[in-house]
Design a protein around this motif. Sequence first.
Motif, PDB file in Angstrom:
ATOM      1  N   ARG A   1       1.050  -1.168   0.043  1.00  0.00           N
ATOM      2  CA  ARG A   1      -0.118   0.000  -0.067  1.00  0.00           C
ATOM      3  C   ARG A   1       0.874   1.290   0.084  1.00  0.00           C
ATOM      4  NH1 ARG A   1      -2.109  -0.991   4.404  1.00  0.00           N
ATOM      5  NH2 ARG A   1      -3.822  -2.178   3.693  1.00  0.00           N
ATOM      6  N   THR A   2       1.862   1.233   0.810  1.00  0.00           N
ATOM      7  CA  THR A   2       2.806   2.399   0.873  1.00  0.00           C
ATOM      8  C   THR A   2       3.520   2.568  -0.485  1.00  0.00           C
ATOM      9  OG1 THR A   2       3.280   2.286   3.201  1.00  0.00           O
ATOM     10  CG2 THR A   2       4.860   3.425   2.051  1.00  0.00           C
ATOM     11  N   LEU A   3       4.106   1.808  -1.032  1.00  0.00           N
ATOM     12  CA  LEU A   3       4.718   1.773  -2.330  1.00  0.00           C
ATOM     13  C   LEU A   3       4.024   2.435  -3.423  1.00  0.00           C
ATOM     14  CD1 LEU A   3       6.868  -1.351  -2.326  1.00  0.00           C
ATOM     15  CD2 LEU A   3       7.708   0.809  -1.522  1.00  0.00           C
ATOM     16  N   ILE A   4       2.819   1.582  -3.554  1.00  0.00           N
ATOM     17  CA  ILE A   4       1.599   2.058  -4.560  1.00  0.00           C
ATOM     18  C   ILE A   4       1.132   3.535  -4.324  1.00  0.00           C
ATOM     19  CG2 ILE A   4      -0.226   1.528  -5.639  1.00  0.00           C
ATOM     20  CD1 ILE A   4       1.802  -0.429  -6.392  1.00  0.00           C
ATOM     21  N   THR A   5       0.938   3.618  -3.030  1.00  0.00           N
ATOM     22  CA  THR A   5       0.472   5.231  -2.921  1.00  0.00           C
ATOM     23  C   THR A   5       1.400   6.065  -3.170  1.00  0.00           C
ATOM     24  OG1 THR A   5      -0.922   4.301  -0.986  1.00  0.00           O
ATOM     25  CG2 THR A   5      -0.355   6.640  -1.077  1.00  0.00           C
ATOM     26  N   ALA A   6       2.731   5.808  -2.994  1.00  0.00           N
ATOM     27  CA  ALA A   6       3.684   6.790  -3.236  1.00  0.00           C
ATOM     28  C   ALA A   6       3.786   7.081  -4.825  1.00  0.00           C
ATOM     29  CB  ALA A   6       5.121   6.264  -2.458  1.00  0.00           C
ATOM     30  N   MET A   7       3.828   5.793  -5.273  1.00  0.00           N
ATOM     31  CA  MET A   7       3.963   5.943  -6.916  1.00  0.00           C
ATOM     32  C   MET A   7       2.695   6.617  -7.492  1.00  0.00           C
ATOM     33  SD  MET A   7       3.885   2.483  -9.331  1.00  0.00           S
ATOM     34  CE  MET A   7       3.215   2.575 -10.959  1.00  0.00           C
ATOM     35  N   LYS A   8       1.674   6.511  -6.955  1.00  0.00           N
ATOM     36  CA  LYS A   8       0.496   7.147  -7.394  1.00  0.00           C
ATOM     37  C   LYS A   8       0.352   8.633  -7.298  1.00  0.00           C
ATOM     38  CE  LYS A   8      -4.705   7.216  -7.465  1.00  0.00           C
ATOM     39  NZ  LYS A   8      -5.958   6.545  -7.055  1.00  0.00           N
ATOM     40  N   ALA A   9       0.937   9.074  -5.946  1.00  0.00           N
ATOM     41  CA  ALA A   9       1.132  10.447  -5.677  1.00  0.00           C
ATOM     42  C   ALA A   9       2.190  11.081  -6.494  1.00  0.00           C
ATOM     43  CB  ALA A   9       1.406  10.451  -4.037  1.00  0.00           C
ATOM     44  N   PHE A  10       3.274  10.321  -6.955  1.00  0.00           N
ATOM     45  CA  PHE A  10       4.276  11.038  -7.792  1.00  0.00           C
ATOM     46  C   PHE A  10       3.478  11.297  -9.188  1.00  0.00           C
ATOM     47  CE2 PHE A  10       7.309  10.649 -11.008  1.00  0.00           C
ATOM     48  CZ  PHE A  10       8.196  11.643 -10.587  1.00  0.00           C
ATOM     49  N   ASP A  11       2.866  10.144  -9.690  1.00  0.00           N
ATOM     50  CA  ASP A  11       2.453  10.257 -11.174  1.00  0.00           C
ATOM     51  C   ASP A  11       1.362   9.287 -11.259  1.00  0.00           C
ATOM     52  OD1 ASP A  11       1.644  10.712 -13.635  1.00  0.00           O
ATOM     53  OD2 ASP A  11       3.749  10.419 -14.536  1.00  0.00           O
ATOM     54  N   ASP A  12      -0.206   9.932 -11.089  1.00  0.00           N
ATOM     55  CA  ASP A  12      -1.165   8.622 -11.161  1.00  0.00           C
ATOM     56  C   ASP A  12      -1.432   8.194 -12.680  1.00  0.00           C
ATOM     57  OD1 ASP A  12      -2.359  10.826 -12.367  1.00  0.00           O
ATOM     58  OD2 ASP A  12      -4.171  11.025 -10.712  1.00  0.00           O
ATOM     59  N   GLY A  13      -0.661   8.791 -13.535  1.00  0.00           N
ATOM     60  CA  GLY A  13      -0.546   8.411 -14.971  1.00  0.00           C
ATOM     61  C   GLY A  13       0.489   7.171 -15.341  1.00  0.00           C
ATOM     62  N   LEU A  14       1.187   6.995 -14.361  1.00  0.00           N
ATOM     63  CA  LEU A  14       2.114   5.667 -14.201  1.00  0.00           C
ATOM     64  C   LEU A  14       1.309   4.232 -14.255  1.00  0.00           C
ATOM     65  CD1 LEU A  14       4.940   6.836 -11.903  1.00  0.00           C
ATOM     66  CD2 LEU A  14       4.855   6.728 -14.581  1.00  0.00           C
ATOM     67  N   ALA A  15       1.793   3.322 -15.100  1.00  0.00           N
ATOM     68  CA  ALA A  15       1.322   2.081 -15.118  1.00  0.00           C
ATOM     69  C   ALA A  15       2.282   1.446 -13.887  1.00  0.00           C
ATOM     70  CB  ALA A  15       1.412   1.466 -16.459  1.00  0.00           C
ATOM     71  N   PHE A  16       1.598   0.430 -13.530  1.00  0.00           N
ATOM     72  CA  PHE A  16       2.316  -0.651 -12.780  1.00  0.00           C
ATOM     73  C   PHE A  16       2.366  -1.966 -13.244  1.00  0.00           C
ATOM     74  CE2 PHE A  16       2.233  -4.003  -9.286  1.00  0.00           C
ATOM     75  CZ  PHE A  16       3.496  -3.771  -8.797  1.00  0.00           C
ATOM     76  N   ILE A  17       3.884  -2.279 -13.725  1.00  0.00           N
ATOM     77  CA  ILE A  17       3.960  -3.626 -14.060  1.00  0.00           C
ATOM     78  C   ILE A  17       4.347  -4.583 -12.774  1.00  0.00           C
ATOM     79  CG2 ILE A  17       5.493  -4.986 -15.571  1.00  0.00           C
ATOM     80  CD1 ILE A  17       6.257  -2.930 -17.207  1.00  0.00           C
ATOM     81  N   GLY A  18       3.688  -5.553 -12.677  1.00  0.00           N
ATOM     82  CA  GLY A  18       3.791  -6.445 -11.472  1.00  0.00           C
ATOM     83  C   GLY A  18       3.318  -7.700 -11.675  1.00  0.00           C
ATOM     84  N   LEU A  19       3.566  -8.694 -10.624  1.00  0.00           N
ATOM     85  CA  LEU A  19       3.240 -10.033 -10.651  1.00  0.00           C
ATOM     86  C   LEU A  19       1.488 -10.024 -10.227  1.00  0.00           C
ATOM     87  CD1 LEU A  19       6.087 -10.502 -10.852  1.00  0.00           C
ATOM     88  CD2 LEU A  19       5.718 -12.476  -9.333  1.00  0.00           C
ATOM     89  N   PRO A  20       0.649 -10.592 -11.163  1.00  0.00           N
ATOM     90  CA  PRO A  20      -0.792 -10.924 -10.650  1.00  0.00           C
ATOM     91  C   PRO A  20      -0.417 -11.790  -9.450  1.00  0.00           C
ATOM     92  CG  PRO A  20      -0.099 -12.168 -12.611  1.00  0.00           C
ATOM     93  CD  PRO A  20       0.874 -11.371 -12.414  1.00  0.00           C
ATOM     94  N   HIS A  21      -1.647 -11.839  -8.575  1.00  0.00           N
ATOM     95  CA  HIS A  21      -1.649 -12.723  -7.300  1.00  0.00           C
ATOM     96  C   HIS A  21      -0.833 -12.223  -6.188  1.00  0.00           C
ATOM     97  CE1 HIS A  21      -3.417 -15.562 -10.283  1.00  0.00           C
ATOM     98  NE2 HIS A  21      -2.064 -15.768 -10.805  1.00  0.00           N
ATOM     99  N   THR A  22      -0.350 -11.108  -6.340  1.00  0.00           N
ATOM    100  CA  THR A  22       0.213 -10.557  -5.319  1.00  0.00           C
ATOM    101  C   THR A  22      -0.255  -9.209  -4.710  1.00  0.00           C
ATOM    102  OG1 THR A  22       1.604  -9.038  -6.726  1.00  0.00           O
ATOM    103  CG2 THR A  22       2.537 -11.107  -6.354  1.00  0.00           C
TER     104      THR A  22
END
Length: 252
Positions: free
Chosen positions: A127-148
Amino acid sequence: MKTIDLNSDLGEGFGPYRIADDTALLGIVSSANIACGAHAGDPVTMDRTVRDALAQGVSLGGHVGYPDREGFGRRAMALSLKELELATVAQLGALAAIAAHAGGRLGHANFHGALGNLSFVDEDVARTLITAMKAFDDGLAFIGLPHTAAFRQAESQGLRVVASFLADRAYNPDGTLVARGRAGAVVHEREAIRRRVARALEERVVEAIDGSLLAMPAESILIHSDTAGAVELALTIRQAVLDAGFAVHSFA
């Protein structure tokens, strides 16, 4: 034609030291996850990698990791959630500035090594990492492993998510990666990798280390640049993608 993205972790040298043949890999992949100066990278390395990616038409992304060059970001660190939040923003900010200076912009981000592994299973960290990423730029896509946990957090927070498949890594039945120290954690045999790619694209499943089948809705395939023979591995994966009837194209 059906398309699939190929992404690779690049710019993971430091000063005069280089981990991989980034230029060759940039001629094969469609998206670059560029180290942001923490687990690897420095301003000159970032600039060189960004400009090379732009010249080859490869999409730019940030690869955020623990500040641990000696351990290549693959050792756990006891950082507070606030430290993780600010480290994410600082690393993305540094790379975004370098990209802008070169005439480009970041389109995605993801997390490296031990930090990425922690984000798979720890909801607070995710939650912390994704919130920080979104706050920086909510237009960024997140590439990640499903099921995580990180993937679920990105979905719940409204970020664009891109499901990533690691063709050369073994999976646990819950969708996390088998720890590198365990036998069979890394798949080296090229034919086995080719079969795994074909099955992920055609059947949308991967065989976990216990033999069970795990759903794998792959939209991007990760190529580890620091693996021995990374360029040959990348060519194997790209050919397997083409043989399955897919074109290589960035999701951006």
